[in-house]
Design an enzyme around this catalytic site. Structure first.
Site, PDB file in Angstrom:
ATOM      1  CG  HIS A  20     108.433 -45.060   8.277  1.00  0.00           C
ATOM      2  ND1 HIS A  20     109.644 -45.301   8.893  1.00  0.00           N
ATOM      3  CD2 HIS A  20     107.508 -45.121   9.285  1.00  0.00           C
ATOM      4  CE1 HIS A  20     109.465 -45.497  10.190  1.00  0.00           C
ATOM      5  NE2 HIS A  20     108.172 -45.392  10.440  1.00  0.00           N
ATOM      6  CG  ASP A 117     112.240 -47.035   7.510  1.00  0.00           C
ATOM      7  OD1 ASP A 117     111.557 -46.028   7.269  1.00  0.00           O
ATOM      8  OD2 ASP A 117     112.174 -47.650   8.597  1.00  0.00           O
TER       9      ASP A 117
END
Length: 457
Positions: A20, A117
């Protein structure tokens, strides 16, 4: 910038996990290249590493260090530092404690948009309360987003049989029941987090996807037209976001090998194996007869004595993956099917042997094997974070898969042809006039429109 026009300010807030964090930083670089004033929010243990790759931008990308008492007290604020399933889940659930510090940053700097995220659903509330657009970053592709929509938020009890066809998507995709996340066996607090994530995504403006349209056009269209979500495909972000990693001593070893002869082996920063499985991998790679580079965790007790012919090299810890995959000597990749690794292999024109374990990896395997037809599977069938629960893949199975991937014959050559074609398509997508470059511009215009509306209120 016109007189009286405010700077376009964007927050990028990634999860502190390599799959990520790395692409999110590359997205921040892309936006900075579009004259946005970008701030990346990171925890203390990750700030220095991010700073290394962003300090040359002008105006500079701002690094904001966020207060997070829970992991920082133990100096474990990156998921690669964790060793058990419960530690991973505790980490994800505890990210809600970041909210007070994040809210202060938003109120102080007033970003027009935030790319946050998927594991931070509470940022949807913060965005709404402060008049900002929230865009979600999953770190996965359109194919996996479509399968996730069909499967991961529904009860597994609704699936008939141990093997089933995923309903309502463009291709016939078959999965084993054991290959998908089962919420009935998960911790209740994690299932609750997943539900909050789903609800927050519905309320968010859109999704930023590290993929390119030509790679998976049916699924990009399905996600936007059938599922009905706004999305921006801007990848492969590493092709224009700036190369990660540099030359390494391993490249001199690769220089000595024939073109396309070396297998690269890496299972990402979160995957773990038992010692028994490590021995089987070592024996299988050695007996395949092909030279290889195998990247392992620093804490692994790999049986180096099994790698005794001089054909293979073991690298502990970090390796310059982009450099290795793009070296002329590398002709195949044995991978866990994390999306970063999968896309890097595609962009390098390197076909793959697939060995998924958890998260979106089994979905990515189906994309690579069934849709793109650039991979073949080693044969694992169980989704789990726990290495002791996985079936043991024997050395002969590994050697056979490597032999098929790296060998001669029409089947192997067709995979190589397909992968080379995708490599060229990836590069065209990020060039001027390419699909990803156009979508990046569309994203910037959407953020600018929001900022202009707020500025003139």
């Amino acid at each position: 910038m016109e007189t009286g026009q405010q700077e376009l300010r964007v927050f990028v807030f990634p999860l502190m996990a390599a799959g990520h964090l790395l692409p999110a930083v590359d997205i921040a670089k892309l936006l900075a290249n579009q004259d946005a004033r970008v701030s990346i929010i990171v925890t203390p243990g990750n700030a220095a590493e991010v700073q290394k790759t962003t300090h040359l931008f002008s105006p500079p990308i701002e690094i904001l260090v966020i207060d997070w008492p829970y992991p920082v007290a133990e100096r474990r604020d990156h998921m690669s530092q964790l060793t058990s399933e419960n530690e991973h889940l505790d980490f994800l659930i505890s990210t809600a404690d970041l909210r007070p510090s994040f809210e202060q940053m938003v109120k102080l700097r007033r970003p027009a948009a935030m790319i946050t995220d998927m594991f931070y659903p509470w940022t949807a509330d913060v965005a709404e309360e402060n008049g900002a657009l929230r865009l979600v970053f999953h770190g996965i592709n359109f194919f996996s987003l479509c399968l996730k929509d069909k499967l991961l938020h529904n009860s597994i009890s609704e699936i008939n049989g141990d093997r089933f066809v995923v309903p309502g998507i463009p291709h016939k995709i078959e999965l084993e029941r054991s290959q998908i996340f089962d919420p009935t066996k998960a911790r209740p607090d994690f299932v609750e987090l997943l539900e909050r994530m789903k609800e927050a995504e519905r309320r968010s403006f859109g999704t930023v996807v590290n993929s390119f349209y030509e790679l998976e056009p049916e699924y990009a269209d399905h996600y936007t037209e059938i599922i009905g979500r706004t999305a921006f495909h801007v990848g492969p972000v590493f092709l224009r976001g700036g190369e990660r990693g540099g030359e390494d001593k391993i490249t001199s070893w690769l220089d000595s090998k024939p073109a396309g002869s070396v297998l690269y082996v890496c299972f990402g920063s979160l995957s773990r194996f038992t010692n028994a499985q490590l021995r089987e991998i070592a024996i299988g790679l050695e007996s395949s007869g092909h030279p290889f580079v195998w990247v392992v965790r620093e804490d692994y007790e790999v049986a180096e004595k099994e790698v005794k012919s001089g054909k293979g090299v073991i690298v502990r810890g970090w390796a310059p993956q982009l450099v290795i995959l793009n070296h002329r000597a590398v002709g195949g990749f044995l991978t866990h099917c994390g999306w970063n690794s999968s896309l890097e292999s595609i962009a390098a024109g390197v076909p793959v042997v697939t060995w998924p374990m958890f998260a979106d990896q089994f979905f990515n395997e189906r994309l690579l094997v069934d849709v793109l037809k650039i991979g073949l599977q080693v044969g694992v069938t169980k989704y789990t974070l726990r290495e002791e629960e996985r079936e043991l893949v024997k050395a002969e199975e590994i050697a056979a898969a490597v032999g098929r991937l790296m060998g001669l014959g029409e089947e192997a050559e067709e995979r190589r042809r397909r992968t080379r074609g995708l490599r060229e398509a990836a590069r065209r997508a990020v060039e001027e006039g390419g699909s990803s470059r156009k979508d990046l511009g569309r994203l910037v215009r959407a953020i600018s429109s929001r900022q202009s509306a707020v500025f003139h209120m």
